[in-house]
Enzyme design. Structure first.
Site, mmCIF file in Angstrom:
data_model
loop_
_atom_site.group_PDB
_atom_site.id
_atom_site.type_symbol
_atom_site.label_atom_id
_atom_site.label_comp_id
_atom_site.label_asym_id
_atom_site.label_seq_id
_atom_site.Cartn_x
_atom_site.Cartn_y
_atom_site.Cartn_z
ATOM 1 N N GLU A 195 0.795 -1.237 0.000
ATOM 2 C CA GLU A 195 0.000 0.000 0.000
ATOM 3 C C GLU A 195 0.826 1.285 0.000
ATOM 4 O O GLU A 195 1.161 1.817 1.050
ATOM 5 C CB GLU A 195 -0.941 0.028 1.212
ATOM 6 C CG GLU A 195 -1.940 -1.096 1.190
ATOM 7 C CD GLU A 195 -3.019 -0.933 2.242
ATOM 8 O OE1 GLU A 195 -2.952 0.031 3.031
ATOM 9 O OE2 GLU A 195 -3.932 -1.763 2.243
ATOM 10 N N GLU A 383 -5.530 -8.673 0.987
ATOM 11 C CA GLU A 383 -6.218 -8.329 2.240
ATOM 12 C C GLU A 383 -7.681 -8.046 1.942
ATOM 13 O O GLU A 383 -8.009 -7.404 0.944
ATOM 14 C CB GLU A 383 -5.655 -7.049 2.894
ATOM 15 C CG GLU A 383 -4.328 -7.203 3.542
ATOM 16 C CD GLU A 383 -3.838 -5.901 4.170
ATOM 17 O OE1 GLU A 383 -4.664 -5.052 4.555
ATOM 18 O OE2 GLU A 383 -2.612 -5.734 4.259
HETATM 19 C C1 GBH Z 1 -4.741 -2.155 5.395
HETATM 20 O O1 GBH Z 1 -4.927 -0.837 4.973
HETATM 21 C C2 GBH Z 1 -3.358 -2.361 5.933
HETATM 22 O O2 GBH Z 1 -2.507 -2.955 4.973
HETATM 23 C C3 GBH Z 1 -3.334 -3.156 7.208
HETATM 24 O O3 GBH Z 1 -2.068 -3.039 7.792
HETATM 25 C C4 GBH Z 1 -4.435 -2.664 8.114
HETATM 26 O O4 GBH Z 1 -4.391 -3.238 9.384
HETATM 27 C C5 GBH Z 1 -5.743 -3.001 7.458
HETATM 28 O O5 GBH Z 1 -5.808 -2.453 6.188
HETATM 29 C C6 GBH Z 1 -6.958 -2.516 8.209
HETATM 30 O O6 GBH Z 1 -6.971 -1.131 8.281
HETATM 31 O O7 GBH Z 1 -9.460 7.897 7.574
HETATM 32 O O8 GBH Z 1 -8.986 8.569 5.308
HETATM 33 O O9 GBH Z 1 -7.178 8.266 6.850
HETATM 34 C C7 GBH Z 1 -6.255 -0.579 4.548
HETATM 35 C C8 GBH Z 1 -6.402 0.639 3.737
HETATM 36 C C9 GBH Z 1 -6.289 2.966 3.697
HETATM 37 C C10 GBH Z 1 -7.439 1.914 5.466
HETATM 38 C C11 GBH Z 1 -6.256 4.219 4.506
HETATM 39 C C12 GBH Z 1 -7.412 3.150 6.297
HETATM 40 C C13 GBH Z 1 -7.285 5.505 6.220
HETATM 41 C C14 GBH Z 1 -8.525 6.223 5.948
HETATM 42 N N1 GBH Z 1 -6.337 1.808 4.560
HETATM 43 N N2 GBH Z 1 -7.353 4.283 5.431
HETATM 44 S S1 GBH Z 1 -8.528 7.864 6.460
#
Ligand code: GBH
Length: 476
Positions: A195, A383
């Site tokens: 990511e 994931e």
């Molecule tokens: C994944 O990211 C990760 O790879 C993993 O480590 C994590 O534990 C899992 O998902 C669950 O979160 O409120 O706009 O800042 C998931 C994608 C993208 C989710 C960014 C959280 C932040 C949203 N992530 N997002 S914001």
């Protein structure tokens, strides 16, 4: 084929309703829709080093930027850290048994770069390599195939300038090449990076993730470019040092879009929205160049590209893995872009994490859009999963909401496989409750409950459900 038979069922149901006045069950309706997955579908679970390992100063491990960030007051909920986390550094054998009990065929985990190079580059820490060799050997002894991610956000803190420094991409390539040489006799699938957006934009623009900076657009674009370059040079380094037959890919949470209505105009609009939204990440990787519209829009802030960069970034991949959680709806529109992205509303359903809107169709459209845009040979879901509030009822962790979420998403992934898209496997996030970055231990994604005081792992309802899906190789 599937469509034809569904249409036939529709005719039969219609006819019997006319004749029988709606009473009784027509045979065709009683026959369950085939919800099976392709033979040899890879069922697994995923985790990441900083989220589960703990043992943050053990056996020569260097500090990572997440140690620094989580130890900075105010950055992580409740002041939580990954110092201990699930203690998987010591309990990996027990974790591997959780996988075995599920009948899982594969495990996606990540390597902590700072266990291998405590200073980020230079001196190698053999004890770090020994640890991952033990993890890999124990998985193989239990019939579980390891899928290894080389970088899941825990950057060695000693690297000067972190991702703002182009040298970090070269340091990553050294690390990737070294590890590929050490593990590729047993690990056949390697993911460079997890990511881009999270460690680039969320770390350097929004500031909610390590290193917690809020830089301007030009600096952010350089961070993004350095991240892509690390992936590209890392891919080349893995290929140069790995045993023949090693497959290389990445794990990307690409931004997908769901057409509001399944008509050609909305489908085309959603696909274009996906190519546009990933311009600085997956689109650049898959096309070996930044789209013109992106470079024009960024103007003087566009990344400084050196010769050879884009060839490395566009290195052909053996597979593309997608972290897939949520996506907005998109409507075709008579504007410059050709579409409008619909904002979620106050009533859009969501899981415990506020960002995690429940949009199962993202699963189908994500796979289809990557396939149609870039035609990768092999796709994985690296994931998918959700956070829930899990009360114990009669001694059982009741996460029926998670089962609901997973069942709906898996149904959409199943549709993608039934239509012939090359989706070969699925890694559920996550094997167990763990350190959820800036949310600490307040948002839990596991299908196994972890008591963080005793480190006891307990299967939740969703683990029993997933086990049955794996056993049948079909949606339950
Ligand atoms: C994944 O990211 C990760 O790879 C993993 O480590 C994590 O534990 C899992 O998902 C669950 O979160 O409120 O706009 O800042 C998931 C994608 C993208 C989710 C960014 C959280 C932040 C949203 N992530 N997002 S914001």
């Amino acid at each position: 084929m599937a469509d034809l038979s569904r249409r036939d069922i529709g005719k039969l149901v219609g006819a019997s309703a006319l004749v029988g006045g709606g009473l009784g069950t027509p045979a065709a309706l009683a026959a369950p829709r085939d919800q099976s997955f392709p033979k040899d579908f890879v069922w697994g679970c995923a985790t990441a080093s900083y989220q589960i390992e703990g043992a943050y100063r053990e056996d020569g491990r260097g500090l990572s930027n997440w140690d620094v960030f989580s130890h900075t007051p105010g950055k992580v909920a409740n002041g939580d850290t990954g110092d201990v986390a699930c203690d998987s550094y010591h309990r990996y054998r027990e974790d591997n048994q959780l996988l075995k009990n599920l009948g899982a065929r594969a495990y996606r985990f990540s390597i902590a770069w700072s266990r291998i190079f405590p200073e980020g580059r230079g001196t190698v820490n053999q004890r770090g390599i020994d640890h991952y060799n033990r993890v890999i050997d124990d998985l193989l002894a239990n019939g579980i195939t390891p899928y290894v991610t080389l970088f899941h956000w825990d950057l060695p803190a000693a690297l000067p300038g972190g991702w703002q420094n182009r040298d970090t991409a070269y340091a990553f390539a050294d690390y990737a090449g070294l590890m590929a040489g050490k593990i590729s006799d047993r690990v056949k699938d390697i993911m460079t990076i997890n990511e881009f957006l999270c460690f680039t934009d969320l770390g350097h623009k929004v500031g909610t993730k390590a290193p917690g900076l809020r830089l301007g657009p030009r600096e952010v674009n350089h961070v993004r470019h350095n991240g892509l370059l690390a992936h590209g040079l890392g891919t080349q380094a893995v290929r140069a040092s790995a045993k023949p037959g090693t497959r290389v890919g990445l794990a990307e949470n690409a931004a997908f879009h769901i057409p509001v209505i399944e008509t050609p105009e909305h489908i085309a609009a959603a696909k274009k929205a996906t190519r546009d939204a990933n311009a600085m990440f997956l689109t650049a990787v898959m096309e070996g160049k930044y789209p013109d519209f992106y470079l024009e829009a960024e103007g003087a802030n566009a990344p400084k590209i050196q010769s050879g960069d884009m060839a490395a970034i566009g290195s052909p991949l053996d597979f593309v893995a997608i972290n897939l959680y949520t996506a907005p709806y998109v409507q075709a529109a008579d504007n410059k872009a050709g579409y409008t992205v619909l904002p979620p509303t106050a009533t859009s359903p969501r899981m415990a994490s506020p960002w995690l809107r429940v949009t199962p169709e993202a699963a189908y459209w994500g796979i289809r859009q990557v396939s149609e845009l870039w035609n990768p040979k092999v796709l994985y879901v690296s994931e998918n999963g959700c956070s829930t509030d899990d009360p114990a009822v009669n001694g059982m962790v009741n996460d029926a909401d998670r089962v609901m979420y997973l069942r709906n998403y898996l149904g959409q992934f199943q549709r993608a496989t039934a239509e012939g898209y090359p989706l070969k496997g699925y890694f559920l996030w996550s094997l167990m409750d763990n350190f959820e970055w800036e949310d600490g231990y307040t948002k839990l994604f596991g299908i196994h409950h972890v008591d963080f005081k005793t480190q006891k792992r307990t299967p939740k309802l969703s683990a029993a459900w997933y086990k049955e899906v794996i056993r049948r190789n079909a949606l339950v």
